[in-house]
Design an enzyme around this catalytic site. Structure first.
Site, short mmCIF file in Angstrom:
data_model
loop_
_atom_site.label_atom_id
_atom_site.label_comp_id
_atom_site.label_asym_id
_atom_site.label_seq_id
_atom_site.Cartn_x
_atom_site.Cartn_y
_atom_site.Cartn_z
CB ALA A 1 -0.93 0.00 1.22
CG ASN A 2 5.07 0.99 -0.63
OD1 ASN A 2 4.84 -0.20 -0.47
ND2 ASN A 2 5.86 1.43 -1.60
CE1 TYR B 1 3.82 -9.43 -12.34
CE2 TYR B 1 2.70 -9.47 -14.47
CZ TYR B 1 2.83 -8.97 -13.19
OH TYR B 1 1.96 -7.99 -12.76
CB ILE C 1 -3.34 -0.23 -7.95
CG1 ILE C 1 -2.72 -1.59 -7.69
CG2 ILE C 1 -3.17 0.17 -9.40
CD1 ILE C 1 -3.40 -2.71 -8.46
N GLY C 2 -2.02 -0.06 -4.86
CA GLY C 2 -2.19 -0.39 -3.44
C GLY C 2 -2.46 0.85 -2.61
#
Length: 302
Positions: free
Chosen positions: A21-22, A174, A25-26
């Site tokens: 979240a830093n 990925y 999109i987080g």
């Protein structure tokens, strides 16, 4: 009707975890959840960037209830530490957003020998969810949202070489990790329904979005400003999956336009492989073996 975060219900009294979240999109996912009253736990590896993100969030929403907690999904002992800390400080959990992700141009493994993209993008989130799902299932409408990618369409689960020790390919690894995100989501939803739980598992993807992860690609960081969308709009599928009272478990949410690359979120399709229950069940068993985490399901308390 085109969905936007303005249609979110009140989240007052609810607690959410957002990994990674830093930034990207987080961060915007955490911002939107906090704006509607949720207590948001921002699980981040880089605490310096996390603190800056928290300050930015509070500047936008001064009354928001948010905190940053160290979470390194690459290492299972750090995931366990995060869960121990969360359980000690919180008596409820309503939303988990499995958002954090990496794109690694060169082959690397963690201390357990797991390829880092598979370790962070899938195994870390598998372990996090497994540790905390008993608490989440006490919520009357718990949501687990795991962020996948369009890249799942070219992914294959290489059970013979999950850690890519042979002929490493960044995009192949990925794609495998993003396919694993979807297989995990759909298998988790099946097991939640079988156990009679009220929680739901959903998946989302941001389309072609301008985030830090694109810097690892020779073309994505050039293409996203031209044909992609902002990280804020890229967070909307995750936010909708986590909060829209009308969405169903086992569904996949992404941008509506131009082959799911941009636009407001809607329910989208996925590859046939992502819906293969035999592959999902096998991956689940392998993931339990690799993480040592066994999911314990029980019904929510009345």
């Amino acid at each position: 009707m085109v969905w936007t975060p303005n249609q979110m219900p009140s989240l007052a009294g609810r607690t959410a975890i957002v990994t990674g979240a830093n930034g990207g999109i987080g961060f915007h996912t955490a911002k939107h959840l906090a704006s509607q009253g949720a207590h948001v736990v921002m699980g981040c590896r880089n605490m310096s960037k996390a603190q800056q993100a928290l300050e930015k969030l509070l500047a936008k929403h001064p009354t928001a209830n948010a905190e940053v907690v160290h979470l390194d999904l690459e290492h299972l002992d750090k995931v366990n530490s995060f869960c121990d800390d969360f359980e000690a400080k919180h008596d409820r959990l309503d939303i988990i957003i499995n958002n954090a992700g990496v794109l690694s141009p060169s082959h690397a493994t963690n201390q357990q020998g797991h390829e880092v993209q598979f370790a962070i993008n899938h195994l870390g989130h598998f372990a996090l969810t497994g540790r905390l799902i008993p608490l989440l299932n006490e919520s009357p409408n718990g949501r687990i949202v795991t962020v996948s990618s369009i890249a799942h369409r070219w992914g294959r689960i290489r059970f013979h070489d999950l850690q890519w020790e042979e002929h490493y390919n960044m995009w192949g690894a990925y794609g495998q990790s993003k396919l694993a995100n979807l297989l995990f989501t759909f298998e988790l939803e099946r097991r939640l329904r079988s156990a009679g739980c009220s929680s739901s598992a959903l998946a989302a993807h941001p389309g072609l979005t301008a985030t830090d992860i694109t810097r690892e690609s020779s073309w994505m960081h050039k293409a996203t400003p031209l044909v992609g969308q902002s990280a804020d709009v890229g967070s909307w599928p995750s936010v909708r999956a986590a909060t829209d009272l009308n969405v169903q478990g086992g569904t996949f949410w992404g941008p509506r336009w131009c082959f799911q690359t941009w636009g407001a979120p809607k329910r989208v399709g996925c590859s046939r492989t992502a819906r293969d229950s035999a592959t999902a069940s096998r991956l689940w068993d392998v993931s339990e073996a690799l993480t040592g985490v066994r999911f314990q399901f029980h019904q929510a308390t009345p």
